[in-house]
Design an enzyme around this catalytic site. Structure first.
Site, mmCIF file in Angstrom:
data_model
loop_
_atom_site.group_PDB
_atom_site.id
_atom_site.type_symbol
_atom_site.label_atom_id
_atom_site.label_comp_id
_atom_site.label_asym_id
_atom_site.label_seq_id
_atom_site.Cartn_x
_atom_site.Cartn_y
_atom_site.Cartn_z
ATOM 1 N N CYS A 115 0.899 -1.375 0.099
ATOM 2 C CA CYS A 115 0.144 0.156 0.087
ATOM 3 C C CYS A 115 1.007 1.203 0.027
ATOM 4 C CB CYS A 115 -0.967 -0.124 1.138
ATOM 5 S SG CYS A 115 -2.286 -1.596 1.085
ATOM 6 N N HIS B 66 -3.345 7.214 3.090
ATOM 7 C CA HIS B 66 -3.748 5.824 2.272
ATOM 8 C C HIS B 66 -5.158 5.570 2.831
ATOM 9 C CE1 HIS B 66 -3.777 1.983 1.260
ATOM 10 N NE2 HIS B 66 -3.724 1.344 2.420
ATOM 11 N N ASN C 217 -10.094 0.203 0.125
ATOM 12 C CA ASN C 217 -8.773 0.251 0.251
ATOM 13 C C ASN C 217 -8.067 -0.569 -1.071
ATOM 14 O OD1 ASN C 217 -6.078 -0.497 0.677
ATOM 15 N ND2 ASN C 217 -6.201 -0.756 2.466
HETATM 16 N N1 COA Z 1 -17.523 -7.841 10.430
HETATM 17 C C1 COA Z 1 -18.087 -8.193 11.757
HETATM 18 N N2 COA Z 1 -17.407 -8.113 12.883
HETATM 19 C C2 COA Z 1 -15.976 -8.079 12.699
HETATM 20 C C3 COA Z 1 -15.400 -8.181 11.397
HETATM 21 C C4 COA Z 1 -16.329 -7.915 10.291
HETATM 22 N N3 COA Z 1 -15.917 -7.871 9.185
HETATM 23 N N4 COA Z 1 -14.018 -8.273 11.562
HETATM 24 C C5 COA Z 1 -13.739 -8.512 12.754
HETATM 25 N N5 COA Z 1 -14.870 -8.433 13.752
HETATM 26 C C6 COA Z 1 -15.130 -8.484 14.984
HETATM 27 C C7 COA Z 1 -14.096 -9.299 15.513
HETATM 28 O O1 COA Z 1 -14.225 -10.691 15.789
HETATM 29 C C8 COA Z 1 -14.043 -8.705 17.053
HETATM 30 O O2 COA Z 1 -15.168 -9.193 17.830
HETATM 31 P P1 COA Z 1 -14.999 -9.642 19.438
HETATM 32 O O3 COA Z 1 -14.854 -8.197 19.970
HETATM 33 O O4 COA Z 1 -16.140 -10.494 19.705
HETATM 34 O O5 COA Z 1 -13.686 -10.285 19.604
HETATM 35 C C9 COA Z 1 -14.686 -7.325 16.839
HETATM 36 O O6 COA Z 1 -15.123 -7.233 15.315
HETATM 37 C C10 COA Z 1 -13.320 -6.310 17.086
HETATM 38 O O7 COA Z 1 -12.257 -6.928 16.022
HETATM 39 P P2 COA Z 1 -11.000 -6.013 15.685
HETATM 40 O O8 COA Z 1 -10.147 -6.902 15.021
HETATM 41 O O9 COA Z 1 -10.656 -5.225 17.089
HETATM 42 O O10 COA Z 1 -11.690 -4.900 14.623
HETATM 43 P P3 COA Z 1 -11.211 -3.625 14.344
HETATM 44 O O11 COA Z 1 -11.956 -2.432 15.050
HETATM 45 O O12 COA Z 1 -9.624 -3.473 14.495
HETATM 46 O O13 COA Z 1 -11.332 -3.471 12.567
HETATM 47 C C11 COA Z 1 -10.083 -4.128 10.771
HETATM 48 C C12 COA Z 1 -10.722 -4.695 12.123
HETATM 49 C C13 COA Z 1 -9.433 -5.101 9.855
HETATM 50 C C14 COA Z 1 -11.244 -3.228 9.888
HETATM 51 C C15 COA Z 1 -9.170 -3.039 11.199
HETATM 52 O O14 COA Z 1 -8.245 -3.870 12.086
HETATM 53 C C16 COA Z 1 -8.237 -2.237 9.978
HETATM 54 O O15 COA Z 1 -8.784 -1.772 9.449
HETATM 55 N N6 COA Z 1 -7.018 -2.918 10.088
HETATM 56 C C17 COA Z 1 -5.772 -2.130 9.321
HETATM 57 C C18 COA Z 1 -6.135 -2.581 7.908
HETATM 58 C C19 COA Z 1 -5.106 -1.714 7.023
HETATM 59 O O16 COA Z 1 -4.610 -0.477 7.555
HETATM 60 N N7 COA Z 1 -4.838 -2.415 5.915
HETATM 61 C C20 COA Z 1 -4.152 -1.428 5.148
HETATM 62 C C21 COA Z 1 -2.503 -1.940 5.396
HETATM 63 S S1 COA Z 1 -1.865 -2.181 3.849
#
Ligand code: COA
Length: 366
Positions: A116, A258, A288
């Site tokens: 990215c 980004h 993204n």
């Molecule tokens: N739909 C519903 N629930 C989801 C989910 C989805 N797509 N993905 C995760 N969850 C749940 C998890 O299981 C967790 O449940 P729990 O509390 O019962 O354990 C809860 O939501 C929170 O999980 P978490 O991993 O902390 O979510 P988050 O707020 O961090 O969001 C992402 C997940 C992937 C969206 C986020 O971590 C993210 O954007 N990461 C970076 C991505 C990025 O920058 N990528 C580019 C880099 S190149």
């Protein structure tokens, strides 16, 4: 004799989004995912994304975006750099074919793999090549078809990524011109290489089909850990590039990060000190798009004439590797064009040759 130190100036911007729109509900239904439109919107800021048809490749999107950038500048290019994680083939690079299809003859052309951060890595390389007189008109393209590497059953990634391409044509110019690159910052930390990865398809695990581990062919991301790294690295890199320019955060009139997750973008901009009214992007509509993210957001912002030419602008990105990069520039005076994906036919339409300008290089670099 007066010595002039050139820098890179953005001369043209182009973009290409494949026409097929996938809503959050489309993604949920396709993978039978335990998620919802509400969760995706509130946790990521994404409402929809684009997906290329099966017969449209990364190179097709790159050609369309590159052609739009050349047309917007009404000029040719003397180098093509394609930043991508989803090249058309593992070998050769996608860029030479893109250059050929753009009718650019035998110009040097290569791919750059920084996930990215790829486009801002590309902008940094192209700026250095201009400053050292290696080329005068590099075309920097970010193009991706993540729909080919995303597991539709993996809710951690399926809800986030989309397809598209964006491009800028640079030229050698003066630091006082709108669109001039003022400073760059970049870095990497390979200790985090497992946080964002495709396990198979490389030298470590070359043949996923024979080993019956096709799942390893998909892109995987440890979202929560990536989140923390993304906020930290983009914040630090943004501060570093601002320090190089001498701009205070209050002087930044446009911030484009980004387009990964709205919460990440807001955390970075808050920490750096750029207020919400100066933040731009199109995450909600395209998701993204990895290496295409920054140039697509640039093109979208420019198309809506949201920022005046000459405005101090901060671009920052983070990606797999881990890698990160930031570029400080002034907003360009360009008319961006958008193009539909082009069919995969060889098109050797001749392009105009680059306007040449002779520069005398000074020994100072910044
Ligand atoms: N739909 C519903 N629930 C989801 C989910 C989805 N797509 N993905 C995760 N969850 C749940 C998890 O299981 C967790 O449940 P729990 O509390 O019962 O354990 C809860 O939501 C929170 O999980 P978490 O991993 O902390 O979510 P988050 O707020 O961090 O969001 C992402 C997940 C992937 C969206 C986020 O971590 C993210 O954007 N990461 C970076 C991505 C990025 O920058 N990528 C580019 C880099 S190149």
């Amino acid at each position: 004799m007066t010595t002039v130190s050139p820098t890179a100036v953005i001369d043209g911007i182009g973009s290409c989004l494949p026409p097929r729109v996938l809503t959050n509900e489309d993604v949920r239904r396709r993978g039978v995912l335990d998620t919802s439109d509400e969760w995706i919107r509130t946790r990521t800021g994404i409402a929809r994304r684009r997906a290329a048809e099966d017969d449209t490749s990364t190179g097709d999107l790159a050609v369309a975006a590159g052609r739009a950038a050349l047309e917007s500048a009404r000029a040719g290019a003397d180098l093509v750099l394609v930043a991508t994680t989803t090249p058309d083939r593992r070998c050769p690079a996608t860029a030479p074919e893109v250059a050929h299809r753009l009718g650019l003859g035998t110009v040097p052309a290569f791919d750059l793999a920084a996930v990215c951060s790829g486009f801002l890595y590309g902008l940094t390389v192209a700026t250095a090549l201009i400053r050292t007189g290696v080329c005068t008109r590099p075309l920097v393209i970010g193009a991706e078809t993540y729909s080919r590497i995303i597991d539709p059953l993996d809710r951690d990634t399926a809800v986030i990524f989309g397809d598209g391409a964006g491009a800028v044509l640079l030229r050698a110019g003066d630091r006082a011109e709108p669109g001039a690159v003022a400073a760059t910052d970049w870095g990497s930390d390979g200790s985090g290489s497992d946080l964002i990865a495709i396990a198979a398809g490389g030298a470590r695990q070359p043949d996923p089909a024979r080993r019956r581990c096709r799942d390893d062919h998909y892109f995987r991301m440890r979202g929560r850990e990536v989140y923390g790294q993304a906020v930290r690295r983009m914040t630090e890199s943004s501060r570093a590039v601002l320090e190089k320019t001498g701009w205070s955060p209050a002087a930044v009139g446009a911030f484009i990060g980004h387009q990964a997750n709205q919460r990440i973008l807001d955390s970075v901009a808050d920490r750096v000190g750029v207020p919400p009214r100066r933040r731009y992007g199109n995450l909600r509509d395209v998701g993204n798009t990895a290496g295409a993210s920054i140039p697509l957001a640039l093109a979208d912002t420019a198309a809506h004439r949201r920022v005046s030419p000459g405005t101090p602008t901060l671009l920052t990105a983070f990606g797999g590797g881990l890698t990160w990069a930031s570029v400080a520039l002034t907003w360009p005076a360009v008319r961006p064009l958008d193009r539909a994906p082009e069919p995969r036919t060889t098109d050797s339409t001749p392009r105009p040759t680059p306007r040449r300008k002779t520069w005398t290089l000074s020994t100072t670099t910044s």
